[in-house]
Design an enzyme around this catalytic site. Sequence first.
Site, mmCIF file in Angstrom:
data_model
loop_
_atom_site.group_PDB
_atom_site.id
_atom_site.type_symbol
_atom_site.label_atom_id
_atom_site.label_comp_id
_atom_site.label_asym_id
_atom_site.label_seq_id
_atom_site.Cartn_x
_atom_site.Cartn_y
_atom_site.Cartn_z
ATOM 1 C CE LYS A 66 -4.098 1.634 -1.563
ATOM 2 N NZ LYS A 66 -4.425 0.520 -0.564
ATOM 3 C CB SER A 106 -5.328 1.660 3.089
ATOM 4 O OG SER A 106 -4.012 1.332 2.262
ATOM 5 C CB SER A 164 -0.889 -0.013 1.051
ATOM 6 O OG SER A 164 -1.987 -0.932 1.106
#
Length: 376
Positions: A52, A114, A49
């Site tokens: 991102k 997220s 993640s």
Amino acid sequence: MSLLAIAVFPQHAFAQLFETRADTAFMIDAETGTVLLSKDPDKLIPPASLAKLMTMEVVFHAIKSGRLSLDDEFLVSENAWRTGGAPSGTSTMFAELKSSIRLEDLIKGVIVQSANDGCIVIAEGMAGSEENFAQLMTERARKIGLEQSVFKNSTGLPAEGQFVTVKELARLAMHIWREYPQFYRYYALPDFTWNKIKQSNRNPLLKMDIGADGLKTGYTEESGYGIVGSATRDGRRLFVALSGMSSPNVRAEEARKVLDWGMRAFEKREIFADGEVIGEAKLYGGAKGGVELKANGPVSIFIPITNRDRLIARIVYEGPVIAPVEAGTPVGALKVWIGDTLSQETPLFASENVGRGPLHRRALDAIEELLIGWLR
């Protein structure tokens, strides 16, 4: 390449000042660019993640350049809903299929929750597909100086050929803070509610009362638990990226310890004043044998409070420099090591005009190059 040692610090090699349980680590001071911690910083790792951060950089850049606004709405496709939404079993903002969502809400969903569905909705809305958007991510990475990171999707979900480094993640975080202060504040939001579902920010540093205000956590089975964090204290700001930890608890505690150590274990020192001559580069064919070098402004660095003798400073340049040279011409860099870590690199410029020398001087320089140039 030429090296010129400067007698600013004694030259002693030493081990890392701080031993971290992270497999890879990188921490930098925002004001001076001093690298405080570096452990296998260029190792390629799956981003999870943490990718991102790059997704948001692309979005923030588009808003800043006027191509998007926070009020723009994006449609939730079936692909976004299935791949990143409630049916996916991954982190999600629970966006409803075929609904339209304001970009600002999607940003909050991605940063705070997220949200994989939020990422895919943005990617499809901006570029038509995740594949196209991932190409934009990699292109933007190169434009802002990230030379190794490659992105294959907007979410960081496992994908062949997708990788980052902790050094580039930390520098990406610092770039976002500097370039988009109006958006960086989203990283400190404690929670966000969408579709009547409230989720807390997944960044454990925000609850630790250490001055943290960002940024992101991630996990893959291959690379372990990772985090990119930032904290500010007494006017200082640090950015850290860690990867390869064994659990969420270890990740949280290690990030806290590293940031706290970075704040406490160093002190700022000005090593060269504004306008001070730092050294000299050898000239070829010049009216004199060398040209004086200066930085654009004072040179400051954070040094260890203990073990102050563990620094090395050198001038590095491609030489000899060919005359004539004008004042302000980039010549090389002042590089400072904290032990084995290249801690700071400051560009150096010619501080004076030096014209071409007489014929006999150029001839002597040519003979010298023939005799010793091969040794460089």
